[in-house]
Design an enzyme around this catalytic site. Sequence first.
Site, PDB file in Angstrom:
ATOM      1  CG  HIS A  40      28.588  56.674  41.501  1.00 40.03           C
ATOM      2  ND1 HIS A  40      29.424  57.094  42.493  1.00 40.03           N
ATOM      3  CD2 HIS A  40      29.353  56.504  40.405  1.00 40.03           C
ATOM      4  CE1 HIS A  40      30.651  57.136  42.016  1.00 40.03           C
ATOM      5  NE2 HIS A  40      30.642  56.787  40.770  1.00 40.03           N
ATOM      6  CD  GLU A  45      39.905  58.495  39.331  1.00 43.73           C
ATOM      7  OE1 GLU A  45      38.767  58.964  39.311  1.00 43.73           O
ATOM      8  OE2 GLU A  45      40.123  57.273  39.365  1.00 43.73           O
ATOM      9  CG  ASP A  94      37.203  60.498  42.375  1.00 41.50           C
ATOM     10  OD1 ASP A  94      36.625  60.841  43.418  1.00 41.50           O
ATOM     11  OD2 ASP A  94      37.010  59.413  41.820  1.00 41.50           O
ATOM     12  CB  CYS A 144      35.989  59.491  31.382  1.00 40.52           C
ATOM     13  SG  CYS A 144      37.016  59.078  32.787  1.00 40.52           S
TER      14      CYS A 144
HETATM   15  C1  PEP Z   1      35.815  60.593  37.974  1.00 41.02           C
HETATM   16  O1  PEP Z   1      36.271  60.525  39.117  1.00 41.02           O
HETATM   17  O2  PEP Z   1      35.737  61.643  37.323  1.00 41.02           O
HETATM   18  C2  PEP Z   1      35.324  59.366  37.317  1.00 41.02           C
HETATM   19  C3  PEP Z   1      35.018  59.366  36.036  1.00 41.02           C
HETATM   20  O3  PEP Z   1      35.163  58.244  38.069  1.00 41.02           O
HETATM   21  P1  PEP Z   1      33.974  58.036  39.141  1.00 41.02           P
HETATM   22  O4  PEP Z   1      33.002  59.155  38.975  1.00 41.02           O
HETATM   23  O5  PEP Z   1      33.380  56.713  38.869  1.00 41.02           O
HETATM   24  O6  PEP Z   1      34.728  58.091  40.428  1.00 41.02           O
HETATM   25 MG    MG Z   2      36.769  58.622  39.974  1.00 39.76          MG
END
Ligand code: PEP
Ligand code: MG
Length: 550
Positions: A188, A430, A454, A501
């Site tokens: 993150h 995901e 994910d 996303c």
């Molecule tokens: C993903 O898993 O692609 C996502 C957008 O969520 P995060 O990265 O917050 O797990």
């Molecule tokens: Mg995710």
Amino acid sequence: MQVYNGKSVFGGIAIGKISVYQKGEQQVKRVKIADADAEMERYAVAKDAAVEQLQKLYDKALKEVGEANAAIFEIHQMMLDDDDYNESVENIIRTQMVNAEYAVAATADNFAQMFASMDDDYMKERAADVKDISERLLAILHGADSNKVDTNEPVIIVADDLAPSETVQLDKDMVLSFVTVHGSLNSHTAILARTMAIPALIGTEALPLDASVDGKLGIVDGFNGKIYVDPDENILTEMKAKQQEDLEKKQLLQTLKGKENITLDGQKVMLYANIGNIKDLATVIQNDAGGIGLFRSEFIYLEREDYPTEEEQFQIYKTVAETMAGKRVIIRTLDIGADKQCDYFNMEHEENPALGYRAIRICLTRPEIFKTQLRALFRASAYGKLAIMYPMITSVKEVHRIKEIVEEVKAELTEQGIEFAIPEQGIMIETPAAAMVSDELAKEVDFFSVGTNDLTQYTLAIDRQNTKLDEFYDAHHPAVLRMIAMVAENAHKAGIWAGICGELGADTTLTQEFLAMGIDELSVSPGSILPIRKIVLETNVTDYKKRKAE
Ligand code: PEP
Ligand code: MG
């Protein structure tokens, strides 16, 4: 001059002072002392230093965010002068003959507990303030820099690794670049750097985190994955030129603002932005996003020391909805767990947190947390075009359970006579399970958004946090791409739209491929919107498909 290599997370050149970020948690030891007066003097000196720091923060905040928001630093100064607090510290030092650090930590615990147990909400919130002033005092007594970056000029943050809860506390205006010795491309911190559109490196393994680096002039080359410490004149000149060139390219992209996202043969796509905080809204608007495709709401939880209340959340969601003025804002419900840990959730240690108790699994088993968020979201929906998105879905059964809880929330709000509106509701795809049953899921929801971070992790059985596996983490793997295509097809069959996303949505080498799959929306970090728009405007999807078939 020293040069260290790492993996680039976001391109660009940053030039500025390096600040080595030391981990927060001050370890407080109880040490017996011989001279209580001398210890009281240490405490008094630390207190003066803390008041001075707070005064500087107050002055800065006053200029930047106005009096109302700066007031907190004034309150903290007053709390440092509180008789009860100071008497407690003195009493512990003198009666137990122990060090000031211990006396401050014990006082902080006692006072925070006392405030937290009060009925009055205002007084309850003071618990966090007591902890905050005490941490500041402890940092000064330890002679360490506070774990928050207190700086008057923007700096290059160099750290071992940064947890999401640490990055949320950084003053983003003061960060030119992130460089972490560890961390993975999909962590993150990496995502945050992309959201902020600042150059960032991870995995700079040889970089020392000491005085040979701290405070020195540094250059981060996000194009070539290098950090220069104490650069020589030649490199400095070369990098300044490169920085200028990059700036000019970005300015050129600005000419694309206001243009529709439409291909040469007339296919339209929605280009939305990913955010983690309302502070990101300015860049969303600057980059001409058509909406927000992913608001990672868990960051609201991560930056607090206790569960955010319904009212606090409502205010945040309402602000986003109003600021985006009728454009779609997709808020993802709480995705805590795995790498995003929150102490006050009191989660048990897990062998495999990425495969564990996270996201919707927490919400469905602790509905009181989920309902608070849903109430805030439904209420805020009356102020703009909000949509809710549920993460980590694996089955239709989970969606049915969500719907039951949503019905309960609606009934409660109606009964209480509280104004609300019904937002669109979609799910993240995901997990491979969700992709495989996307035909059935599509009949249940308003939209899909593929979380490729994910989805890739679970499809390839590769922990996205594990740096050692970056070379195996192939987000272009046909298994992942075929699933995305399948999700889009199943969405369209059921008459709903499908977007992406995850970070892959910003991969411009795949933009044409996504258009060919019929992906309806790409939600990316704000800085990636205009580069993708450029490709969309130059693409003829029919020709691309023909070329591919040949
Ligand atoms: C993903 O898993 O692609 C996502 C957008 O969520 P995060 O990265 O917050 O797990
Ligand atoms: Mg995710």
